[in-house]
Design a protein around this motif. Structure first.
Motif, PDB file in Angstrom:
ATOM      1  N   ALA A  92       1.288  -1.527   0.388  1.00 33.43           N
ATOM      2  CA  ALA A  92       0.393  -0.284   0.251  1.00 33.43           C
ATOM      3  C   ALA A  92       0.970   1.458   0.290  1.00 33.43           C
ATOM      4  O   ALA A  92       0.648   2.437  -0.103  1.00 33.43           O
ATOM      5  CB  ALA A  92      -0.809  -0.653   1.169  1.00 33.43           C
ATOM      6  N   GLY A  93       2.154   0.388  -0.382  1.00 32.84           N
ATOM      7  CA  GLY A  93       2.674   2.143   0.025  1.00 32.84           C
ATOM      8  C   GLY A  93       3.293   2.965   1.445  1.00 32.84           C
ATOM      9  O   GLY A  93       3.512   3.973   1.186  1.00 32.84           O
ATOM     10  N   SER A 146       3.122   0.608  10.769  1.00 31.99           N
ATOM     11  CA  SER A 146       2.541   0.981  11.748  1.00 31.99           C
ATOM     12  C   SER A 146       1.270   1.795  10.648  1.00 31.99           C
ATOM     13  O   SER A 146       0.362   2.024  11.703  1.00 31.99           O
ATOM     14  CB  SER A 146       3.021   2.187  12.267  1.00 31.99           C
ATOM     15  OG  SER A 146       3.825   3.147  11.667  1.00 31.99           O
ATOM     16  N   ALA A 147       1.157   1.711   9.642  1.00 34.27           N
ATOM     17  CA  ALA A 147       0.097   3.790   9.571  1.00 34.27           C
ATOM     18  C   ALA A 147      -0.965   2.267   8.690  1.00 34.27           C
ATOM     19  O   ALA A 147      -1.303   2.253   7.539  1.00 34.27           O
ATOM     20  CB  ALA A 147       0.594   4.542   7.873  1.00 34.27           C
ATOM     21  N   TRP A 148      -2.027   2.534   9.827  1.00 30.57           N
ATOM     22  CA  TRP A 148      -3.430   1.768   9.266  1.00 30.57           C
ATOM     23  C   TRP A 148      -4.450   2.555   7.947  1.00 30.57           C
ATOM     24  O   TRP A 148      -4.233   3.539   7.702  1.00 30.57           O
ATOM     25  CB  TRP A 148      -3.778   1.159  10.085  1.00 30.57           C
ATOM     26  CG  TRP A 148      -3.825  -0.726  10.866  1.00 30.57           C
ATOM     27  CD1 TRP A 148      -3.148  -0.571  11.520  1.00 30.57           C
ATOM     28  CD2 TRP A 148      -4.427  -1.042   9.898  1.00 30.57           C
ATOM     29  NE1 TRP A 148      -3.134  -1.512  11.562  1.00 30.57           N
ATOM     30  CE2 TRP A 148      -3.179  -2.545  10.981  1.00 30.57           C
ATOM     31  CE3 TRP A 148      -5.120  -1.331   9.215  1.00 30.57           C
ATOM     32  CZ2 TRP A 148      -4.109  -3.860  10.068  1.00 30.57           C
ATOM     33  CZ3 TRP A 148      -5.504  -2.888   8.638  1.00 30.57           C
ATOM     34  CH2 TRP A 148      -4.983  -3.740   9.453  1.00 30.57           C
ATOM     35  N   ARG A 149      -4.479   1.506   6.870  1.00 30.41           N
ATOM     36  CA  ARG A 149      -4.679   2.495   5.753  1.00 30.41           C
ATOM     37  C   ARG A 149      -7.030   2.201   5.487  1.00 30.41           C
ATOM     38  O   ARG A 149      -6.730   0.243   5.375  1.00 30.41           O
ATOM     39  CB  ARG A 149      -4.402   2.379   4.641  1.00 30.41           C
ATOM     40  CG  ARG A 149      -3.555   3.832   3.854  1.00 30.41           C
ATOM     41  CD  ARG A 149      -2.244   2.485   2.702  1.00 30.41           C
ATOM     42  NE  ARG A 149      -1.209   3.714   4.172  1.00 30.41           N
ATOM     43  CZ  ARG A 149      -0.836   4.792   2.253  1.00 30.41           C
ATOM     44  NH1 ARG A 149      -1.790   4.952   1.484  1.00 30.41           N
ATOM     45  NH2 ARG A 149      -0.194   5.617   2.561  1.00 30.41           N
ATOM     46  N   ASP A 150      -7.280   3.039   5.431  1.00 33.21           N
ATOM     47  CA  ASP A 150      -8.956   2.633   5.341  1.00 33.21           C
ATOM     48  C   ASP A 150      -8.838   2.770   4.010  1.00 33.21           C
ATOM     49  O   ASP A 150      -9.378   3.968   3.045  1.00 33.21           O
ATOM     50  CB  ASP A 150     -10.149   3.792   5.848  1.00 33.21           C
ATOM     51  CG  ASP A 150     -11.348   3.248   5.192  1.00 33.21           C
ATOM     52  OD1 ASP A 150     -11.698   2.533   4.251  1.00 33.21           O
ATOM     53  OD2 ASP A 150     -12.177   4.203   6.318  1.00 33.21           O
ATOM     54  N   HIS A 151      -8.947   1.379   3.285  1.00 34.35           N
ATOM     55  CA  HIS A 151      -9.176   1.251   1.743  1.00 34.35           C
ATOM     56  C   HIS A 151     -10.696   2.129   1.357  1.00 34.35           C
ATOM     57  O   HIS A 151     -10.324   1.425  -0.517  1.00 34.35           O
ATOM     58  CB  HIS A 151      -8.974   0.024   1.364  1.00 34.35           C
ATOM     59  CG  HIS A 151      -7.460  -0.528   2.051  1.00 34.35           C
ATOM     60  ND1 HIS A 151      -5.844  -0.429   1.173  1.00 34.35           N
ATOM     61  CD2 HIS A 151      -6.723  -0.822   2.796  1.00 34.35           C
ATOM     62  CE1 HIS A 151      -5.308  -0.876   1.433  1.00 34.35           C
ATOM     63  NE2 HIS A 151      -5.214  -0.887   2.523  1.00 34.35           N
ATOM     64  N   SER A 152     -11.804   1.949   2.100  1.00 30.78           N
ATOM     65  CA  SER A 152     -12.720   2.257   1.431  1.00 30.78           C
ATOM     66  C   SER A 152     -13.124   3.726   1.037  1.00 30.78           C
ATOM     67  O   SER A 152     -13.729   4.157   0.835  1.00 30.78           O
ATOM     68  CB  SER A 152     -13.964   1.997   2.549  1.00 30.78           C
ATOM     69  OG  SER A 152     -14.302   2.858   3.429  1.00 30.78           O
TER      70      SER A 152
END
Ligand code: DAH
Length: 321
Positions: free
Chosen positions: A57-58, A62-68
């Motif tokens: 995800a680049g 630690s950086a969680w991403r909300d893919h929505s």
């Protein structure tokens, strides 16, 4: 996965740990080591998997991403207003069954003038209007897209149905409505039995598609050496609609109160032009038209000065396309 293996109560590892007490005292240390080894392995594997996913995800682990979430805006380019209008015009004529034919910007003087029935001493040929090419007496930068009519007729047999967009050049000093380089779209249709009514119907279909469904056209007598009869075509002002008697033009900023906007030149292809290009005018007839893209841009989008279109100012260009 973490829950399944390491969950406090139901996790597989936790359940194994809970059963350590079932081992004989002598075997307990070894069993404990084995289960703890397993736990460390699973923890390391899960951490590595997370790391990989964050990498894809680049971001960092630690950086969680909300893919929505909707994506942030990407800096994409757009078509220049002139290119955009040209393509819209092309699309409309493609739907009417026209082909697109593109001709050279350096053109034979013969095609640009002579074969189009523009006589030898016509003022348009004047050095002051036309860019001639040094060392090539017979060539000019085309002063309009009409020579493409000649090229196409010389190379194809009727029925012919083309538009030809492109650049044209004239020795004009740049001002709000002139530029030494500008763009036109030429149209040509040649077939048996073509009449002025076909020209009217075609231009009406085009203008309504491009400017709006209730646009009205006005044909005024005009003069072009390569058409007979010739007509200048106006459309009713799409802004104030006064040409249709809908409301008063007043001080409409688009049509300046006249209710009409001049948008193109047109006519029935002169029999001499057909003959010059090897087409028998006793058998075939045709119509032609030419429109300036800059002019269309200026009236359709209210661009007040043609030079704005060439200054590459993104504050202007970013609004279109
Ligand atoms: N070539 C003309 C010009 O540049 C425009 C034009 C007028 C083209 C009438 C045509 C036509 O094909 O029929 O001013």
């Amino acid at each position: 996965m973490r829950e399944r293996y390491l969950g406090r109560k139901k996790g597989a590892v936790s359940q194994l740990l809970a059963r350590l007490k079932e081992f004989a005292p002598a075997d307990k240390p070894r069993a404990g080591q084995a289960v703890n080894g397993l736990k460390a392995f699973i923890e390391a594997s899960l951490a590595a998997a997370l790391e990989r996913r964050a990498g894809d995800a680049g971001g960092s682990a630690s950086a969680w991403r909300d893919h929505s979430l909707p994506p942030s805006e990407l800096p994409v380019g757009r078509l220049h207003l002139i290119a955009d209008i040209q393509r819209r015009i092309e699309d409309i004529f493609l739907q009417l069954g026209y082909e697109i034919a593109v001709g050279p910007e350096i053109e034979l003087e013969d095609y640009n003038f002579t074969k189009l029935n523009i006589p030898e001493h016509h003022p348009a040929r004047d050095e002051q209007d036309t860019f001639f090419l040094e060392g090539h007496d017979d060539r000019v930068l085309r002063t309009h897209t009409s020579p493409m009519q000649v090229r196409y007729m010389l190379e194809h047999k009727p029925p012919l149905k083309i538009i030809s967009p492109g650049k044209a050049f004239r020795k004009d000093d740049p001002d709000a409505t002139h530029s030494p380089c500008f763009h036109q779209v030429e149209g040509l249709l040649v077939e048996r039995g073509i009449r002025f009514s076909h020209l009217k119907g075609t231009l009406e279909a085009f203008c309504r598609s491009f400017f709006g469904p209730d646009i009205v056209l006005r044909f005024r007598p005009g003069y072009f050496p390569f058409t007979e009869p010739s007509a200048e075509v106006d459309i009713s002002c799409f802004m104030c609609r006064s040409g249709q008697g809908a409301i008063q033009a007043g001080d409409c900023r688009v049509c300046k109160g006249s209710g009409w906007l001049e948008i193109l030149g047109s006519g029935m292809v002169h029999p001499r032009v057909l003959g010059n290009c090897g087409i028998d005018p006793e058998v075939y007839s045709g119509f032609a038209f030419g429109l300036g893209i800059e002019r269309v841009a200026m009236i359709k989008y209210g661009v007040p000065d043609l030079r704005l279109l060439y200054e590459n100012d993104l504050r202007l260009l970013g609004q279109f396309g």
